[in-house]
Enzyme design. Structure first.
Site, PDB file in Angstrom:
ATOM      1  N   ARG A   1      70.645 -12.181 -26.480  1.00 39.10           N
ATOM      2  CA  ARG A   1      71.395 -13.558 -27.058  1.00 39.10           C
ATOM      3  C   ARG A   1      72.166 -14.532 -25.881  1.00 39.10           C
ATOM      4  NH1 ARG A   1      71.660 -13.273 -32.573  1.00 39.10           N
ATOM      5  NH2 ARG A   1      73.348 -14.605 -32.838  1.00 39.10           N
TER       6      ARG A   1
ATOM      7  N   SER B   1      84.300  -8.606 -35.718  1.00 40.48           N
ATOM      8  CA  SER B   1      84.249  -9.781 -34.853  1.00 40.48           C
ATOM      9  C   SER B   1      85.064 -10.725 -34.707  1.00 40.48           C
ATOM     10  CB  SER B   1      82.871 -10.655 -34.758  1.00 40.48           C
ATOM     11  OG  SER B   1      82.764 -11.784 -34.216  1.00 40.48           O
TER      12      SER B   1
ATOM     13  N   TYR C   1      87.299 -12.088 -28.468  1.00 37.88           N
ATOM     14  CA  TYR C   1      86.945 -13.022 -27.658  1.00 37.88           C
ATOM     15  C   TYR C   1      88.234 -13.786 -27.155  1.00 37.88           C
ATOM     16  CZ  TYR C   1      82.051 -13.463 -28.809  1.00 37.88           C
ATOM     17  OH  TYR C   1      80.647 -13.016 -29.022  1.00 37.88           O
TER      18      TYR C   1
ATOM     19  N   THR D   1      85.036  -8.443 -25.382  1.00 42.80           N
ATOM     20  CA  THR D   1      83.589  -8.842 -24.970  1.00 42.80           C
ATOM     21  C   THR D   1      83.695  -9.745 -23.885  1.00 42.80           C
ATOM     22  OG1 THR D   1      82.723  -8.710 -27.068  1.00 42.80           O
ATOM     23  CG2 THR D   1      81.634 -10.240 -25.575  1.00 42.80           C
TER      24      THR D   1
ATOM     25  N   TYR E   1      69.281 -16.834 -37.178  1.00 47.15           N
ATOM     26  CA  TYR E   1      70.559 -16.704 -36.379  1.00 47.15           C
ATOM     27  C   TYR E   1      70.818 -15.186 -36.007  1.00 47.15           C
ATOM     28  CZ  TYR E   1      75.419 -15.714 -35.532  1.00 47.15           C
ATOM     29  OH  TYR E   1      76.599 -15.438 -35.141  1.00 47.15           O
TER      30      TYR E   1
ATOM     31  N   LYS F   1      82.771  -4.773 -23.463  1.00 43.16           N
ATOM     32  CA  LYS F   1      81.666  -4.981 -23.830  1.00 43.16           C
ATOM     33  C   LYS F   1      80.885  -6.029 -23.152  1.00 43.16           C
ATOM     34  CE  LYS F   1      78.904  -6.002 -28.164  1.00 43.16           C
ATOM     35  NZ  LYS F   1      78.709  -7.656 -27.873  1.00 43.16           N
TER      36      LYS F   1
ATOM     37  N   HIS G   1      74.115  -8.414 -25.262  1.00 46.98           N
ATOM     38  CA  HIS G   1      74.464  -9.146 -26.356  1.00 46.98           C
ATOM     39  C   HIS G   1      73.091  -9.213 -27.322  1.00 46.98           C
ATOM     40  CE1 HIS G   1      78.237 -11.546 -27.346  1.00 46.98           C
ATOM     41  NE2 HIS G   1      77.374 -11.904 -28.428  1.00 46.98           N
TER      42      HIS G   1
ATOM     43  N   ARG H   1      70.289 -20.875 -28.269  1.00 40.33           N
ATOM     44  CA  ARG H   1      69.317 -20.247 -29.304  1.00 40.33           C
ATOM     45  C   ARG H   1      68.533 -21.380 -29.829  1.00 40.33           C
ATOM     46  NH1 ARG H   1      73.337 -16.767 -30.145  1.00 40.33           N
ATOM     47  NH2 ARG H   1      73.906 -17.850 -32.028  1.00 40.33           N
TER      48      ARG H   1
ATOM     49  N   GLN I   1      87.002  -6.919 -32.332  1.00 41.89           N
ATOM     50  CA  GLN I   1      86.403  -7.382 -31.130  1.00 41.89           C
ATOM     51  C   GLN I   1      87.111  -8.715 -30.848  1.00 41.89           C
ATOM     52  OE1 GLN I   1      83.875 -10.096 -31.673  1.00 41.89           O
ATOM     53  NE2 GLN I   1      84.181 -10.457 -29.188  1.00 41.89           N
TER      54      GLN I   1
HETATM   55  C1  LIG Z   1      74.034 -12.215 -35.450  1.00 36.50           C
HETATM   56  C2  LIG Z   1      74.722 -11.832 -34.339  1.00 36.50           C
HETATM   57  C3  LIG Z   1      76.165 -12.178 -33.960  1.00 36.50           C
HETATM   58  C4  LIG Z   1      76.784 -11.509 -32.782  1.00 36.50           C
HETATM   59  N1  LIG Z   1      78.078 -11.784 -32.746  1.00 36.50           N
HETATM   60  C5  LIG Z   1      78.758 -11.245 -31.713  1.00 36.50           C
HETATM   61  C6  LIG Z   1      80.171 -11.441 -31.656  1.00 36.50           C
HETATM   62  O1  LIG Z   1      80.691 -12.147 -32.374  1.00 36.50           O
HETATM   63  N2  LIG Z   1      80.974 -10.769 -30.810  1.00 36.50           N
HETATM   64  C7  LIG Z   1      80.203  -9.888 -29.696  1.00 36.50           C
HETATM   65  O2  LIG Z   1      80.736  -9.214 -29.029  1.00 36.50           O
HETATM   66  N3  LIG Z   1      78.899  -9.412 -29.940  1.00 36.50           N
HETATM   67  C8  LIG Z   1      78.170 -10.222 -31.008  1.00 36.50           C
HETATM   68  N4  LIG Z   1      76.898  -9.972 -30.983  1.00 36.50           N
HETATM   69  C9  LIG Z   1      76.389  -8.896 -29.987  1.00 36.50           C
HETATM   70  C10 LIG Z   1      76.353  -7.503 -30.964  1.00 36.50           C
HETATM   71  O3  LIG Z   1      77.749  -6.983 -30.758  1.00 36.50           O
HETATM   72  C11 LIG Z   1      75.403  -6.591 -30.034  1.00 36.50           C
HETATM   73  O4  LIG Z   1      75.548  -6.479 -28.656  1.00 36.50           O
HETATM   74  C12 LIG Z   1      73.909  -6.792 -30.616  1.00 36.50           C
HETATM   75  O5  LIG Z   1      73.861  -7.040 -31.602  1.00 36.50           O
HETATM   76  C13 LIG Z   1      73.185  -5.532 -29.887  1.00 36.50           C
HETATM   77  O6  LIG Z   1      71.766  -5.860 -29.971  1.00 36.50           O
HETATM   78  P1  LIG Z   1      70.862  -5.456 -31.408  1.00 36.50           P
HETATM   79  O7  LIG Z   1      71.138  -6.813 -32.338  1.00 36.50           O
HETATM   80  O8  LIG Z   1      69.441  -5.448 -30.708  1.00 36.50           O
HETATM   81  O9  LIG Z   1      71.516  -4.134 -31.729  1.00 36.50           O
HETATM   82  C14 LIG Z   1      76.111 -10.605 -32.198  1.00 36.50           C
HETATM   83  C15 LIG Z   1      74.949 -10.137 -32.414  1.00 36.50           C
HETATM   84  C16 LIG Z   1      74.030 -10.869 -33.349  1.00 36.50           C
HETATM   85  C17 LIG Z   1      72.695 -10.386 -33.654  1.00 36.50           C
END
Ligand SMILES: Cc1cc2nc3c(=O)[nH]c(=O)nc-3n(C[C@H](O)[C@H](O)[C@H](O)COP(=O)(O)O)c2cc1C
Length: 383
Positions: A279, A107, A130, A156, A25, A252, A276, A165, A128
Site C-alpha cells: 500500500r 491502529s 503513527y 510504524t 480500501y 514496523k 504495508h 491508492r 500501533q
Molecule cells: C485496510 C488496511 C489498513 C491498514 N492500516 C494500517 C495502519 O493504520 N497502521 C499500520 O501500521 N499498518 C496498516 N496497514 C498495514 C497492515 O498492518 C499490514 O502491514 C498489511 O496489511 C500486511 O499485508 P496483508 O494485508 O497482505 O496481510 C493497513 C493495511 C490494510 C489492508
C-alpha cells in the site's frame, strides 16, 4: 451460507457484504499494485519440501511472540478504519483474537478508540503508533496506551508520507462515508452493513476525536490527518518514543537491512519486515524477498516478524522457514470481518491454524520452534 474452505472464500463474501469503496480500501494497493502482486507471487513461488515416514502424530503450534503466549505464530496487524469494514470492527476483531489466543494490534487510525477496545476485552492488546507532526499528540497516545495496559507499542515507520491508492480516490472514500449518489446506491445494496453501522456509536476516528483543532467536522478531520503525517520523522524520534515507552517496542515497515540495524540500535525489541501490504512504495520488492537479508542482519539481536501477503498457513510456514518468528495478517482477517464479523475473524484464524498444522505435518515438522530452511524445497540442492 456458502461453505468456507479458504481465505479467498471470506474475501468473496466480504466483497458481497461490505460497500464497494470500503472493500476496495482494504483489498487494493498503491499505484500500479506491482508490489501488492509481488507479495503474493513471491510467496507462491516458494515451494515446500514434502517429507514422509516421520512421526508427526503430535504437533505444537503454540509459541511466544514479543514475549507473549500465542496459540500460533500469527497476530492481527494494525489496520485503519477496521470499524467501517464492519460496525464495531476493532472490538470484534480484538475479541476474536483474544478467544483464539493470538495478539491483536489496534491502529492509531482505528474507528473504535483505545479505551473502547480496552473496555471490550480482558487481555491487553498491542497499540500501533503513527508519530505525527504534533509530538504532544503522539505523547498523549502513548499515555493512553499505557493507561489501557497495552502490552506492546508498535511504531510504524513506512508512512511518513502516504502512497496513493487510485481506487480510494475514484471511490471518493471518506470517513464517515460521504453520501454521494454512487455511495448511496452501493450502500442501499448492503442494508445489513448499513443498519449495523447506524446502530454503532463508533463512526469516526476514535483515537483522534477531541484532538482535532477547530471542531470535529469531516473536512477538518481529514485535512488535519492529511497534514499530520510527518515527513521529518527520523531514528531520533524512535529513540524519543523508546524513552516514553517502558514496555516492548516493535518497529514496523522495515524492508532494508540497514534500516533493520538502525531500528535495533534505536531500541526496538522486534522489527516487522513489511511493505504495508503493498500500500506504500509501489515498485518495492515483495516483503518475503526482503526477509532473508534482514534476518541475516539482525536476527541474532532481535525478533524478526513478517507481514504482507500472508493468506494461509502455508504462507506462515514459508515466512518462518526464511527466519521470521511469526507473521501478522492484515487483509486475511479484514476479509473475515467483512464477511461475518467476529465469527469471520475467528474463521480466518482457524483456517490458517489448520493449514499450518497440516503443512507442518506434511513437511515432517512437529513443533513451530523447529521450522527452518529445511522445510523449503530448493531446486537442484540435495541434503
Ligand atoms: C485496510 C488496511 C489498513 C491498514 N492500516 C494500517 C495502519 O493504520 N497502521 C499500520 O501500521 N499498518 C496498516 N496497514 C498495514 C497492515 O498492518 C499490514 O502491514 C498489511 O496489511 C500486511 O499485508 P496483508 O494485508 O497482505 O496481510 C493497513 C493495511 C490494510 C489492508
Amino acid at each position: 451460507m456458502p461453505v468456507i474452505t479458504c481465505n479467498e472464500d471470506l474475501r468473496r463474501l466480504a466483497m458481497r457484504r461490505a460497500p464497494r469503496a470500503i472493500f476496495d480500501y482494504a483489498d487494493r494497493g498503491s499505484y500500479d499494485e506491482s508490489t501488492l502482486r509481488a507479495n503474493r507471487a513471491d510467496l507462491d513461488a516458494l515451494k515446500l519440501r514434502q517429507r514422509v515416514m516421520i512421526d508427526v502424530d503430535t504437533r505444537v503450534l503454540r509459541t511466544r511472540l514479543v514475549g507473549e503466549e500465542a496459540a500460533m505464530p500469527v497476530a492481527l496487524g494494525p489496520t485503519g478504519l477496521t470499524g467501517i469494514m464492519h460496525a464495531n470492527g476493532e472490538i470484534l476483531a480484538a475479541r476474536a483474537a483474544q478467544a483464539f489466543g493470538v495478539p491483536f494490534t489496534l491502529s492509531t487510525m482505528s474507528i473504535c478508540s483505545i479505551e473502547a477496545v480496552r473496555a471490550a476485552v480482558e487481555k491487553p492488546f498491542w497499540f500501533q503508533l503513527y508519530v505525527m507532526r504534533d509530538r504532544g499528540f503522539a505523547a498523549s497516545l502513548i499515555e493512553r496506551a499505557k493507561a489501557a495496559q497495552c502490552s506492546a507499542l508498535m511504531l510504524t515507520a513506512d508512512l511518513q508520507i502516504q502512497g496513493q491508492r487510485h481506487r480510494d480516490i475514484k471511490n471518493g472514500l471518506t470517513v464517515p462515508p460521504r453520501l454521494t449518489l454512487a455511495n448511496l446506491l452501493d450502500i442501499a445494496t448492503k442494508p445489513a452493513w448499513a443498519l449495523r453501522m447506524l446502530a454503532s456509536p463508533h463512526k469516526n476516528f476514535g483515537n483522534l476525536a477531541g484532538s482535532v483543532p477547530g471542531g470535529k467536522g469531516l473536512t477538518t478531520l481529514s485535512q488535519w490527518i492529511a497534514g499530520q503525517f510527518d515527513p521529518t520523522l527520523s531514528w531520533k524520534d524512535v529513540a524519543w518514543v523508546r524513552g516514553l515507552w517502558p514496555g516492548k517496542l516493535i518497529v514496523k515497515g522495515i524492508l532494508d537491512a540497514d534500516d533493520a540495524r538502525a531500528a535495533v540500535d534505536s531500541g526496538a525489541d522486534a522489527v516487522v519486515v513489511s511493505n504495508h501490504g503493498g500500500r506504500q512504495l509501489d515498485g518495492a520488492p515483495s516483503s518475503i524477498s526482503a526477509l532473508p537479508d534482514i534476518v541475516d542482519a539482525v536476527g541474532q539481536r532481535t525478533e524478526v516478524l513478517f507481514d504482507s501477503g500472508v493468506r494461509s498457513g502455508q504462507d506462515v510456514l514459508k515466512a518462518m522457514a526464511l527466519g521470521a518468528r511469526g507473521t501478522f495478517i492484515g487483509k486475511a482477517f479484514l476479509y473475515g470481518l467483512g464477511a461475518m464479523g467476529q465469527a469471520g475473524v475467528h474463521t480466518a484464524l482457524e483456517l490458517i491454524h489448520k493449514e499450518l498444522d497440516v503443512s507442518m505435518a506434511l513437511t515432517g515438522t512437529r513443533n513451530v520452534a523447529d521450522i527452518d530452511g529445511r522445510v523449503l524445497w530448493k531446486p537442484g540442492v540435495r541434503s
